[in-house]
Design a protein around this motif. Structure first.
Motif, PDB file in Angstrom:
ATOM      1  N   UNK A  51     -38.618 -14.828 -36.427  1.00 53.88           N
ATOM      2  CA  UNK A  51     -39.164 -16.226 -36.593  1.00 53.88           C
ATOM      3  C   UNK A  51     -37.213 -17.443 -36.325  1.00 53.88           C
ATOM      4  N   UNK A  52     -36.517 -17.267 -36.144  1.00 54.17           N
ATOM      5  CA  UNK A  52     -35.293 -17.954 -36.015  1.00 54.17           C
ATOM      6  C   UNK A  52     -34.838 -17.311 -34.765  1.00 54.17           C
ATOM      7  N   UNK A  53     -34.807 -16.134 -34.370  1.00 52.77           N
ATOM      8  CA  UNK A  53     -34.409 -15.868 -32.512  1.00 52.77           C
ATOM      9  C   UNK A  53     -35.271 -17.184 -31.946  1.00 52.77           C
ATOM     10  N   UNK A  54     -36.609 -17.538 -32.202  1.00 54.35           N
ATOM     11  CA  UNK A  54     -37.253 -17.878 -31.616  1.00 54.35           C
ATOM     12  C   UNK A  54     -37.265 -19.449 -31.650  1.00 54.35           C
ATOM     13  N   UNK A  55     -36.729 -19.757 -32.084  1.00 52.13           N
ATOM     14  CA  UNK A  55     -36.091 -20.563 -32.286  1.00 52.13           C
ATOM     15  C   UNK A  55     -34.416 -21.309 -31.688  1.00 52.13           C
ATOM     16  N   UNK A  56     -33.899 -20.079 -31.692  1.00 57.42           N
ATOM     17  CA  UNK A  56     -32.954 -20.287 -30.892  1.00 57.42           C
ATOM     18  C   UNK A  56     -33.083 -19.908 -29.592  1.00 57.42           C
ATOM     19  N   UNK A  57     -33.540 -18.790 -28.834  1.00 56.54           N
ATOM     20  CA  UNK A  57     -33.898 -18.862 -27.913  1.00 56.54           C
ATOM     21  C   UNK A  57     -34.777 -19.079 -26.721  1.00 56.54           C
ATOM     22  N   UNK A  58     -36.121 -19.669 -28.099  1.00 55.64           N
ATOM     23  CA  UNK A  58     -37.129 -20.050 -26.999  1.00 55.64           C
ATOM     24  C   UNK A  58     -37.731 -18.727 -26.332  1.00 55.64           C
ATOM     25  N   UNK A  59     -38.700 -19.115 -24.931  1.00 59.28           N
ATOM     26  CA  UNK A  59     -39.576 -17.982 -24.241  1.00 59.28           C
ATOM     27  C   UNK A  59     -38.232 -17.597 -23.107  1.00 59.28           C
ATOM     28  N   UNK A  60     -37.392 -16.882 -23.328  1.00 56.97           N
ATOM     29  CA  UNK A  60     -36.414 -16.793 -22.100  1.00 56.97           C
ATOM     30  C   UNK A  60     -35.846 -15.408 -22.688  1.00 56.97           C
ATOM     31  N   UNK A  61     -35.574 -14.985 -21.634  1.00 57.53           N
ATOM     32  CA  UNK A  61     -34.817 -13.214 -21.404  1.00 57.53           C
ATOM     33  C   UNK A  61     -33.858 -12.272 -22.648  1.00 57.53           C
ATOM     34  N   UNK A  62     -34.094 -13.368 -22.797  1.00 54.85           N
ATOM     35  CA  UNK A  62     -33.551 -12.670 -24.713  1.00 54.85           C
ATOM     36  C   UNK A  62     -34.036 -12.768 -25.479  1.00 54.85           C
ATOM     37  N   UNK A  63     -35.117 -13.286 -25.935  1.00 52.22           N
ATOM     38  CA  UNK A  63     -36.052 -13.186 -26.739  1.00 52.22           C
ATOM     39  C   UNK A  63     -36.941 -12.433 -26.297  1.00 52.22           C
ATOM     40  N   UNK A  64     -37.126 -12.096 -25.248  1.00 50.95           N
ATOM     41  CA  UNK A  64     -37.660 -10.404 -24.564  1.00 50.95           C
ATOM     42  C   UNK A  64     -37.140  -9.353 -24.453  1.00 50.95           C
ATOM     43  N   UNK A  65     -35.970  -9.259 -24.401  1.00 52.71           N
ATOM     44  CA  UNK A  65     -35.043  -8.232 -25.005  1.00 52.71           C
ATOM     45  C   UNK A  65     -35.269  -7.957 -26.258  1.00 52.71           C
ATOM     46  N   UNK A  66     -34.796  -8.821 -27.498  1.00 57.48           N
ATOM     47  CA  UNK A  66     -35.407  -8.894 -28.888  1.00 57.48           C
ATOM     48  C   UNK A  66     -36.744  -7.662 -28.398  1.00 57.48           C
ATOM     49  N   UNK A  67     -37.982  -8.185 -28.537  1.00 54.25           N
ATOM     50  CA  UNK A  67     -38.975  -7.879 -28.354  1.00 54.25           C
ATOM     51  C   UNK A  67     -39.476  -6.793 -27.938  1.00 54.25           C
ATOM     52  N   UNK A  68     -39.009  -6.309 -26.890  1.00 53.97           N
ATOM     53  CA  UNK A  68     -38.665  -5.313 -26.316  1.00 53.97           C
ATOM     54  C   UNK A  68     -38.014  -4.026 -27.021  1.00 53.97           C
ATOM     55  N   UNK A  69     -36.892  -4.017 -27.532  1.00 57.77           N
ATOM     56  CA  UNK A  69     -35.961  -3.537 -28.686  1.00 57.77           C
ATOM     57  C   UNK A  69     -36.857  -2.995 -29.792  1.00 57.77           C
TER      58      UNK A  69
END
Length: 422
Positions: free
Chosen positions: A195-213
């Motif tokens: 929830x907090x990561x999405x607030x910070x990164x929105x739909x970016x490459x960074x949130x993609x890396x977190x979801x991938x991990x």
């Protein structure tokens, strides 16, 4: 007369508490009452991994345990110098929990004197759950250790090192996964962190890396459970894991008991008058207040933990047991829960993320049995590290910390005495 400085006082306190745990080790302390039994009942699992690792791993569900095998795998890999060595090894490993709690407190309360934070962090070593599962090692406490570390990296992501936000996010994800592998109930906290990561990164490459991990780390877990069909979580001793999860009785049992456990950790704050606890702040709307009251009345109506309690002759938490021991009913439990519920409503209105955390706690315990040890010290961490709390900012002062020490010391003494008498 020699007057000790702050460093000497901290060192003295560390030595006293440390040797109290070592004394507990030699005297077989089990202040929660079930740690020794669980330890002996699961002792053979690590031995089987030592004898034939692959065979045990692929047939783990046949052992009839719902605990994750990771702890026993880890235990089997530790150099075998005998049972006492293993117990002492984990006892000292679990001392990292108050260390990372202290490091997290520093991030959360940067303006507070580190001396006070160090003293406060050592209170954890008075908790019956931490002491019992340190002396009689258990998967839950290894999960707590990794969960504490995951919180630490989440707080680093939240408060400092802007250039390393992604690194701290990934480290949080990694250690949360380790916590979930040790004790699966920690896995649902990914909802809060994402929830907090999405607030910070929105739909970016960074949130993609977190979801991938997250996805990659979950593959071995789901492959083990559902592809290899080694589903130890849903075996015959799972206490109806999943089957009655959505029943009104099970949901409201958790609702009431989890609130009562919150009271255990909020009580010293109430005594020290550090909670901003005003009924007038709940709501000015009669409709809203009526809804809160209706929810609580419904919860009390559907609450019935008696049949679950008979399964193991344990569980329900301190307040539930106290209410039934003294009055042979749940009235004391409901009264205490009602006033705690009113405070939690204030916390939920203060920040909706607090409500998310409370909901996660309910989701984290899918079986019908509820033991207070499963929520300790997790709820304590939530109150001081993850909740956006509205208790007074000057909480960390000696008077209040002394009250907390007296409270948790008496709590420990009563727990030990109760188990010795019984």
């Amino acid at each position: 007369m020699l007057i000790m400085g702050k460093t000497q006082k901290i060192n003295f306190l560390i030595i006293v508490i440390y040797f109290s745990i070592i004394a507990g080790y030699f005297f077989g302390e089990d202040s929660i009452g079930g740690a020794y039994r669980d330890f002996n009942g699961h002792q053979h699992i690590a031995e089987k991994f030592n004898e034939n690792f692959i065979l045990t791993l692929l047939n783990y569900d046949e052992l009839g345990h719902r605990h994750s095998p990771l702890f026993y795998i880890f235990k089997s890999l530790v150099i075998d110098f005998g049972e006492n060595f293993h117990r002492l090894f984990f006892l000292h490993l679990f001392l990292l929990i108050p260390l990372f709690f202290y490091k997290s407190l520093k991030l959360t309360y940067p303006k507070v004197d580190k001396y006070y934070l160090k003293i406060f962090s050592l209170i954890l070593l008075l908790f019956p759950t931490i002491r019992s599962y340190s002396i009689w090692p258990d998967p839950h406490l290894l999960g707590v250790l990794f969960f504490t570390i995951s919180i630490y990296f989440y707080l680093k992501f939240k408060f400092i090192e802007k250039k390393k936000h992604l690194k701290n996010s990934l480290l949080n994800t990694f250690f949360l996964a380790l916590a979930a592998y040790c004790s699966p109930n920690f896995g649902v906290f990914v909802i809060f962190f994402l929830f907090d990561f999405f607030k910070k990164y929105k739909f970016s490459n960074k949130i993609f890396f977190i979801l991938l991990l997250n996805f990659l780390l979950s593959i071995p877990f789901f492959y083990y459970l559902f592809v290899l069909d080694i589903n130890f979580i849903f075996n015959d001793v799972g206490w109806d894991v999943g089957e009655n999860f959505y029943s009104l009785n099970n949901i409201f049992n958790k609702f009431i008991i989890i609130i009562s456990i919150f009271f255990i950790y909020l009580l010293p704050l109430l005594v020290s008058k550090e909670l901003d606890y005003k009924f007038a702040k709940i709501s000015n709307s009669k409709i809203e207040i009526s809804i809160y009251l209706i929810v609580f009345v419904i919860a009390c109506y559907f609450f019935d933990f008696s049949s679950v309690y008979k399964l193991t002759n344990s569980g329900g938490g301190v307040i539930y047991n106290l209410s039934n021991y003294i009055f042979n009913n749940n009235y004391l439990l409901f009264i205490i829960c009602f006033f705690t519920y009113l405070y939690l409503i204030q916390a939920f209105k203060f920040d909706r993320k607090n409500l998310i955390l409370f909901t996660i706690l309910i989701l984290s315990n899918p079986q019908i049995t509820i033991w207070q040890a499963n929520f300790s010290p997790t709820i304590f961490f939530l109150i001081f590290l993850l909740f956006n709390s509205n208790f007074k900012k000057e909480f960390f002062k000696l008077r209040t910390i002394y009250i907390c020490y007296i409270y948790f010391f008496l709590y420990l003494v009563v727990s030990i005495s109760k188990k010795m008498i019984i």
